[in-house]
Design an enzyme around this catalytic site. Structure first.
Site, PDB file in Angstrom:
ATOM      1  N   LYS A 210       4.721  -1.418   5.071  1.00 14.61           N
ATOM      2  CA  LYS A 210       4.237  -2.667   4.490  1.00 14.61           C
ATOM      3  C   LYS A 210       5.299  -3.762   4.596  1.00 14.61           C
ATOM      4  O   LYS A 210       6.497  -3.497   4.574  1.00 14.61           O
ATOM      5  CB  LYS A 210       3.867  -2.458   3.018  1.00 14.61           C
ATOM      6  CG  LYS A 210       2.614  -1.609   2.809  1.00 14.61           C
ATOM      7  CD  LYS A 210       2.284  -1.497   1.326  1.00 14.61           C
ATOM      8  CE  LYS A 210       1.012  -0.692   1.106  1.00 14.61           C
ATOM      9  NZ  LYS A 210       0.676  -0.576  -0.348  1.00 14.61           N
ATOM     10  N   PHE A 211       4.805  -4.991   4.696  1.00 10.50           N
ATOM     11  CA  PHE A 211       5.637  -6.195   4.703  1.00 10.50           C
ATOM     12  C   PHE A 211       6.620  -6.202   5.882  1.00 10.50           C
ATOM     13  O   PHE A 211       7.680  -6.807   5.816  1.00 10.50           O
ATOM     14  CB  PHE A 211       6.393  -6.337   3.380  1.00 10.50           C
ATOM     15  CG  PHE A 211       5.512  -6.209   2.162  1.00 10.50           C
ATOM     16  CD1 PHE A 211       4.463  -7.102   1.954  1.00 10.50           C
ATOM     17  CD2 PHE A 211       5.711  -5.182   1.258  1.00 10.50           C
ATOM     18  CE1 PHE A 211       3.651  -6.975   0.844  1.00 10.50           C
ATOM     19  CE2 PHE A 211       4.888  -5.055   0.147  1.00 10.50           C
ATOM     20  CZ  PHE A 211       3.854  -5.951  -0.064  1.00 10.50           C
ATOM     21  N   ARG A 212       6.252  -5.491   6.961  1.00 11.53           N
ATOM     22  CA  ARG A 212       7.060  -5.408   8.177  1.00 11.53           C
ATOM     23  C   ARG A 212       8.432  -4.778   7.925  1.00 11.53           C
ATOM     24  O   ARG A 212       9.383  -4.975   8.698  1.00 11.53           O
ATOM     25  CB  ARG A 212       7.199  -6.787   8.837  1.00 11.53           C
ATOM     26  CG  ARG A 212       5.850  -7.430   9.156  1.00 11.53           C
ATOM     27  CD  ARG A 212       5.970  -8.586  10.115  1.00 11.53           C
ATOM     28  NE  ARG A 212       6.422  -8.138  11.433  1.00 11.53           N
ATOM     29  CZ  ARG A 212       5.639  -7.588  12.359  1.00 11.53           C
ATOM     30  NH1 ARG A 212       4.346  -7.363  12.104  1.00 11.53           N
ATOM     31  NH2 ARG A 212       6.124  -7.234  13.521  1.00 11.53           N
ATOM     32  N   LEU A 213       8.536  -4.003   6.859  1.00 15.48           N
ATOM     33  CA  LEU A 213       9.770  -3.266   6.572  1.00 15.48           C
ATOM     34  C   LEU A 213       9.652  -1.878   7.194  1.00 15.48           C
ATOM     35  O   LEU A 213       9.656  -0.850   6.505  1.00 15.48           O
ATOM     36  CB  LEU A 213      10.019  -3.200   5.063  1.00 15.48           C
ATOM     37  CG  LEU A 213      10.166  -4.566   4.386  1.00 15.48           C
ATOM     38  CD1 LEU A 213      10.327  -4.402   2.884  1.00 15.48           C
ATOM     39  CD2 LEU A 213      11.369  -5.314   4.965  1.00 15.48           C
ATOM     40  N   HIS A 214       9.532  -1.867   8.518  1.00 13.64           N
ATOM     41  CA  HIS A 214       9.227  -0.645   9.241  1.00 13.64           C
ATOM     42  C   HIS A 214      10.396   0.341   9.241  1.00 13.64           C
ATOM     43  O   HIS A 214      11.546  -0.035   9.028  1.00 13.64           O
ATOM     44  CB  HIS A 214       8.864  -0.975  10.689  1.00 13.64           C
ATOM     45  CG  HIS A 214       7.896  -2.099  10.833  1.00 13.64           C
ATOM     46  ND1 HIS A 214       6.686  -2.132  10.171  1.00 13.64           N
ATOM     47  CD2 HIS A 214       7.960  -3.249  11.572  1.00 13.64           C
ATOM     48  CE1 HIS A 214       6.034  -3.247  10.508  1.00 13.64           C
ATOM     49  NE2 HIS A 214       6.788  -3.937  11.331  1.00 13.64           N
TER      50      HIS A 214
END
Length: 206
Positions: A181-185
């Site tokens: 989520k939230f591009r916190l890959h």
């Protein structure tokens, strides 16, 4: 999320990426609707201009990742010229990606022969009939070539063309990416200095 957060389907704590790739590929085989072994292969021509196209992975082990092609094709000529390539798997259903790159070697004749014999008859005929990556004057010319080789090899075994074999990418880096989520890959890269060296694992910023 800590560095030790590692469960089946995410990242392994062991510094060995091939088992992890095998687990991810198995997951993809259960979830992807078509060709879970499809992979983009990137090469570079003699002028340094990159090319990329999709192929099918046909095997992997601790030695590397194998696919087969016509060596007279554009990708075949580029790989034989540079002896380096990169791959990128993307499994949309799983929100996962694997990237790797390294030196390339030609598989043994025995490996290529064994895989060629496993292909459908039509695919073996096609390997003879297609002058891959070269101009085609019309569809009829390809169909005519298929008919000619079908007649030539109507009886007995269909031999592997001398220009058709496999490449093995021997990775010096393999990166596993998992969407969060939230591009916190999650990104973990396995690196080594040589194709036969020991792996080091590095967690990367997304």
């Amino acid at each position: 999320m800590s560095d030790s957060l590692l469960t089946t389907g995410d990242f392994t704590e062991e510094n060995e990426p091939f088992a992890l790739f095998g687990a991810w590929l198995k997951d993809a085989e259960a979830s992807e609707p078509n060709d879970p072994n499809a992979v983009a292969v990137a090469t570079v021509d003699e002028n340094g201009l990159p090319n990329v196209r999709m192929v099918l992975l046909k095997g992997f082990d601790a030695r590397g990742f194998v696919f087969y092609t016509n060596f007279e094709s554009q990708k075949g000529r580029e790989i034989l010229g540079q002896k380096k390539a990169a791959m990128c798997f993307h499994w949309k259903s799983l929100r996962r990606q694997v990237r790797l790159r390294g030196d390339v070697e030609v598989v043994s004749d025995a490996e290529a022969d064994e895989y060629f014999r496993s292909r459908p008859v039509g695919s073996r005929i096609g390997a003879w009939a297609s002058k891959q990556s070269r101009p085609l004057e019309g569809r009829f010319a390809l169909e005519k070539a298929v008919a000619e080789y079908t007649a030539r090899y109507a009886i007995g075994d269909i031999p592997r063309p001398p220009h058709w074999s496999g490449f093995r990418i021997k990775p010096v880096s393999i990166e596993f990416w998992h969407d969060r989520k939230f591009r916190l890959h999650d990104r973990i890269e396995f690196r080594r200095d040589t194709p036969d060296g020991d792996w080091n694992k590095v967690r990367m910023y997304p």
